[in-house]
Write a protein that holds these residues in place. Structure first.
Motif, PDB file in Angstrom:
ATOM      1  N   PHE A 236       0.811  -1.218   0.000  1.00 54.28           N
ATOM      2  CA  PHE A 236       0.000   0.000   0.000  1.00 54.28           C
ATOM      3  C   PHE A 236       0.847   1.272   0.000  1.00 54.28           C
ATOM      4  CE2 PHE A 236      -2.532  -3.235   2.317  1.00 54.28           C
ATOM      5  CZ  PHE A 236      -3.561  -3.396   1.401  1.00 54.28           C
ATOM      6  N   ALA A 237       2.095   1.151  -0.440  1.00 54.25           N
ATOM      7  CA  ALA A 237       2.972   2.333  -0.474  1.00 54.25           C
ATOM      8  C   ALA A 237       2.416   3.414  -1.387  1.00 54.25           C
ATOM      9  CB  ALA A 237       4.372   1.929  -0.929  1.00 54.25           C
ATOM     10  N   GLU A 238       1.685   3.004  -2.437  1.00 47.72           N
ATOM     11  CA  GLU A 238       1.118   3.988  -3.364  1.00 47.72           C
ATOM     12  C   GLU A 238       0.057   4.861  -2.704  1.00 47.72           C
ATOM     13  OE1 GLU A 238      -1.322   0.177  -3.938  1.00 47.72           O
ATOM     14  OE2 GLU A 238       0.711   0.780  -3.401  1.00 47.72           O
ATOM     15  N   HIS A 239      -0.420   4.444  -1.532  1.00 43.55           N
ATOM     16  CA  HIS A 239      -1.400   5.232  -0.775  1.00 43.55           C
ATOM     17  C   HIS A 239      -0.736   6.015   0.361  1.00 43.55           C
ATOM     18  CE1 HIS A 239      -4.860   3.334  -2.773  1.00 43.55           C
ATOM     19  NE2 HIS A 239      -4.169   2.212  -2.701  1.00 43.55           N
ATOM     20  N   GLY A 240       0.595   6.044   0.350  1.00 46.20           N
ATOM     21  CA  GLY A 240       1.310   6.763   1.391  1.00 46.20           C
ATOM     22  C   GLY A 240       1.378   6.028   2.707  1.00 46.20           C
ATOM     23  N   VAL A 241       1.098   4.733   2.660  1.00 44.07           N
ATOM     24  CA  VAL A 241       1.110   3.919   3.878  1.00 44.07           C
ATOM     25  C   VAL A 241       2.541   3.507   4.203  1.00 44.07           C
ATOM     26  CG1 VAL A 241       0.355   1.737   4.893  1.00 44.07           C
ATOM     27  CG2 VAL A 241      -1.224   3.095   3.492  1.00 44.07           C
ATOM     28  N   LYS A 242       2.912   3.603   5.463  1.00 44.72           N
ATOM     29  CA  LYS A 242       4.259   3.260   5.887  1.00 44.72           C
ATOM     30  C   LYS A 242       4.260   1.983   6.728  1.00 44.72           C
ATOM     31  CE  LYS A 242       5.976   8.024   5.901  1.00 44.72           C
ATOM     32  NZ  LYS A 242       6.631   9.090   6.709  1.00 44.72           N
ATOM     33  N   GLU A 243       5.264   1.142   6.493  1.00 49.34           N
ATOM     34  CA  GLU A 243       5.411  -0.090   7.257  1.00 49.34           C
ATOM     35  C   GLU A 243       6.256   0.167   8.489  1.00 49.34           C
ATOM     36  OE1 GLU A 243       7.185  -4.645   6.853  1.00 49.34           O
ATOM     37  OE2 GLU A 243       7.240  -3.282   5.137  1.00 49.34           O
ATOM     38  N   GLU A 244       5.733  -0.229   9.635  1.00 54.63           N
ATOM     39  CA  GLU A 244       6.440  -0.109  10.900  1.00 54.63           C
ATOM     40  C   GLU A 244       6.508  -1.489  11.551  1.00 54.63           C
ATOM     41  OE1 GLU A 244       3.923   2.640  12.918  1.00 54.63           O
ATOM     42  OE2 GLU A 244       4.617   4.387  11.769  1.00 54.63           O
ATOM     43  N   THR A 245       7.124  -1.565  12.702  1.00 54.21           N
ATOM     44  CA  THR A 245       7.195  -2.827  13.439  1.00 54.21           C
ATOM     45  C   THR A 245       6.485  -2.675  14.773  1.00 54.21           C
ATOM     46  OG1 THR A 245       9.320  -3.401  12.429  1.00 54.21           O
ATOM     47  CG2 THR A 245       8.726  -4.557  14.456  1.00 54.21           C
ATOM     48  N   PHE A 246       5.610  -3.629  15.071  1.00 51.44           N
ATOM     49  CA  PHE A 246       4.966  -3.616  16.368  1.00 51.44           C
ATOM     50  C   PHE A 246       5.965  -4.015  17.441  1.00 51.44           C
ATOM     51  CE2 PHE A 246       0.664  -2.674  17.110  1.00 51.44           C
ATOM     52  CZ  PHE A 246      -0.050  -2.842  15.938  1.00 51.44           C
ATOM     53  N   PRO A 247       5.963  -3.342  18.571  1.00 51.33           N
ATOM     54  CA  PRO A 247       6.813  -3.793  19.673  1.00 51.33           C
ATOM     55  C   PRO A 247       6.297  -5.134  20.201  1.00 51.33           C
ATOM     56  CG  PRO A 247       5.355  -2.032  20.407  1.00 51.33           C
ATOM     57  CD  PRO A 247       5.191  -2.127  18.917  1.00 51.33           C
ATOM     58  N   GLU A 248       7.201  -5.996  20.583  1.00 50.52           N
ATOM     59  CA  GLU A 248       6.802  -7.333  21.021  1.00 50.52           C
ATOM     60  C   GLU A 248       5.927  -7.295  22.270  1.00 50.52           C
ATOM     61  OE1 GLU A 248       8.755 -11.624  22.333  1.00 50.52           O
ATOM     62  OE2 GLU A 248      10.023 -10.100  21.405  1.00 50.52           O
ATOM     63  N   ASP A 249       6.104  -6.288  23.112  1.00 55.83           N
ATOM     64  CA  ASP A 249       5.334  -6.229  24.355  1.00 55.83           C
ATOM     65  C   ASP A 249       3.970  -5.570  24.185  1.00 55.83           C
ATOM     66  OD1 ASP A 249       6.139  -3.620  23.962  1.00 55.83           O
ATOM     67  OD2 ASP A 249       7.088  -3.377  25.921  1.00 55.83           O
ATOM     68  N   TRP A 250       3.532  -5.348  22.933  1.00 50.77           N
ATOM     69  CA  TRP A 250       2.217  -4.781  22.669  1.00 50.77           C
ATOM     70  C   TRP A 250       1.134  -5.666  23.264  1.00 50.77           C
ATOM     71  CZ3 TRP A 250      -2.078  -6.634  19.999  1.00 50.77           C
ATOM     72  CH2 TRP A 250      -3.050  -5.692  19.644  1.00 50.77           C
ATOM     73  N   THR A 251       0.112  -5.057  23.852  1.00 49.73           N
ATOM     74  CA  THR A 251      -1.018  -5.796  24.412  1.00 49.73           C
ATOM     75  C   THR A 251      -2.325  -5.205  23.919  1.00 49.73           C
ATOM     76  OG1 THR A 251      -1.031  -4.416  26.413  1.00 49.73           O
ATOM     77  CG2 THR A 251       0.241  -6.472  26.500  1.00 49.73           C
ATOM     78  N   PHE A 252      -3.373  -6.002  24.015  1.00 47.92           N
ATOM     79  CA  PHE A 252      -4.708  -5.567  23.618  1.00 47.92           C
ATOM     80  C   PHE A 252      -5.593  -5.535  24.840  1.00 47.92           C
ATOM     81  CE2 PHE A 252      -9.071  -6.313  22.322  1.00 47.92           C
ATOM     82  CZ  PHE A 252      -9.218  -5.505  21.218  1.00 47.92           C
ATOM     83  N   ARG A 253      -6.345  -4.445  24.998  1.00 45.03           N
ATOM     84  CA  ARG A 253      -7.283  -4.332  26.116  1.00 45.03           C
ATOM     85  C   ARG A 253      -8.667  -4.007  25.548  1.00 45.03           C
ATOM     86  NH1 ARG A 253      -4.476  -7.105  28.625  1.00 45.03           N
ATOM     87  NH2 ARG A 253      -2.875  -6.488  30.136  1.00 45.03           N
ATOM     88  N   ALA A 254      -9.626  -4.871  25.849  1.00 44.65           N
ATOM     89  CA  ALA A 254     -10.963  -4.723  25.285  1.00 44.65           C
ATOM     90  C   ALA A 254     -11.595  -3.385  25.618  1.00 44.65           C
ATOM     91  CB  ALA A 254     -11.858  -5.874  25.755  1.00 44.65           C
ATOM     92  N   GLU A 255     -11.362  -2.909  26.828  1.00 45.77           N
ATOM     93  CA  GLU A 255     -12.023  -1.681  27.264  1.00 45.77           C
ATOM     94  C   GLU A 255     -11.463  -0.442  26.585  1.00 45.77           C
ATOM     95  OE1 GLU A 255      -8.746  -2.675  30.256  1.00 45.77           O
ATOM     96  OE2 GLU A 255     -10.345  -3.753  29.198  1.00 45.77           O
ATOM     97  N   GLN A 256     -10.334  -0.584  25.890  1.00 47.07           N
ATOM     98  CA  GLN A 256      -9.738   0.571  25.210  1.00 47.07           C
ATOM     99  C   GLN A 256     -10.262   0.767  23.806  1.00 47.07           C
ATOM    100  OE1 GLN A 256      -5.511  -0.106  25.528  1.00 47.07           O
ATOM    101  NE2 GLN A 256      -5.474   0.222  27.723  1.00 47.07           N
TER     102      GLN A 256
END
Length: 257
Positions: A236-256
């Motif tokens: 999706f680079a043609e849409h100006g989208v940039k690829e990054e790396t998620f940090p390994e310690d990323w977490t998901f919280r339902a209430e957020q």
């Protein structure tokens, strides 16, 4: 003297492979003894007679199984002491239905949003109506699964055994939807309309200690240049989208959400 495990598992590197990842997470979660061989996708024909991966070979039976769903069913049949499918017949039927729908459907998500576990694409990613419908369908499956599971376990007097996975305990159904969660995170796909039950399941999946152990292995693969697939970078680079790396310690919280 150590004995060689019966199963030999061959796949491609799971930082990019949803097919192999389904079986890897089952083998890891249930601590099923096996030997493992991961190869770059282009070398699959060198290690698999079908040219496809994943494969699972039973040394005892001198038999090789291909296709992730067939492998999962084989493992469940061979290891009845492990709850790869729910013990209850009603929940087991629903879990099989959910896994089969994932296995045969969701073509737009598969073909547009390629598996890339450690990546995050930031920017205005185009999401078609077809893709939105498939995400909505996945959310509906997860909500229905959790609602029916709570109801059924209450009927059985086993509600205390509900671990928060789709059908109570972690099962093949969770493993098959695991790569969908990658895609939602990687491409920031919309969770609009997700029920609290569906969001809580997502939280359970991302934060389970056994699954976190598997997640760590994806990040370890990044250190090996052999695992890199260039065509999956810069989407999706043609849409100006940039690829990054998620940090390994990323977490998901339902209430957020």
């Amino acid at each position: 003297m150590a004995t060689t495990p019966d199963y030999h598992f061959i796949g491609t590197y799971t930082r990019y492979s949803s097919w192999t990842a389904r079986i890897e997470i089952l083998l890891s979660y249930f601590a099923i003894p096996h030997t493992k061989q991961f190869v770059p996708l282009e070398k699959a024909r060198e290690v698999s007679t079908s040219g496809l991966v994943p494969t699972l070979t039973s040394r005892r039976l001198n038999t090789t199984i291909t296709d992730s769903l067939a492998i999962a069913e084989f493992l469940a049949e061979e290891n009845p002491q492990l709850p790869l499918w729910p013990r209850d017949a009603a929940l087991r039927a629903l879990a099989r239905s959910a896994a089969a729908e994932m296995h045969s459907g969701f073509a737009t998500l598969r073909n547009t949003f390629h598996t890339n576990f450690v990546a995050h694409y930031a920017g205005d990613i185009p999401v078609s109506d077809a893709a939105r419908k498939e995400v909505a369908r996945a959310l509906a499956i997860w909500d229905a699964a959790r609602s029916r599971t709570v109801q059924r376990l209450a009927e059985l007097g086993e509600l205390e055994g509900d671990e928060g996975f789709l059908f109570g305990g972690f099962s093949i159904a969770d493993a098959f939807f695991w790569p969908v969660l990658w895609r939602i995170r990687t491409y920031n796909l919309p969770l609009d309309g997700a029920s609290p039950a569906a969001l809580k399941w997502i939280e359970t999946m991302w934060n389970d200690p056994k699954i976190r152990k598997v997640i760590h292995s994806y990040y370890e693969q990044v250190k090996n240049p052999e695992t890199h697939i260039a065509k999956y970078g810069g989407l999706f680079a043609e849409h100006g989208v940039k690829e990054e790396t998620f940090p390994e310690d990323w977490t998901f919280r339902a209430e957020q959400v």
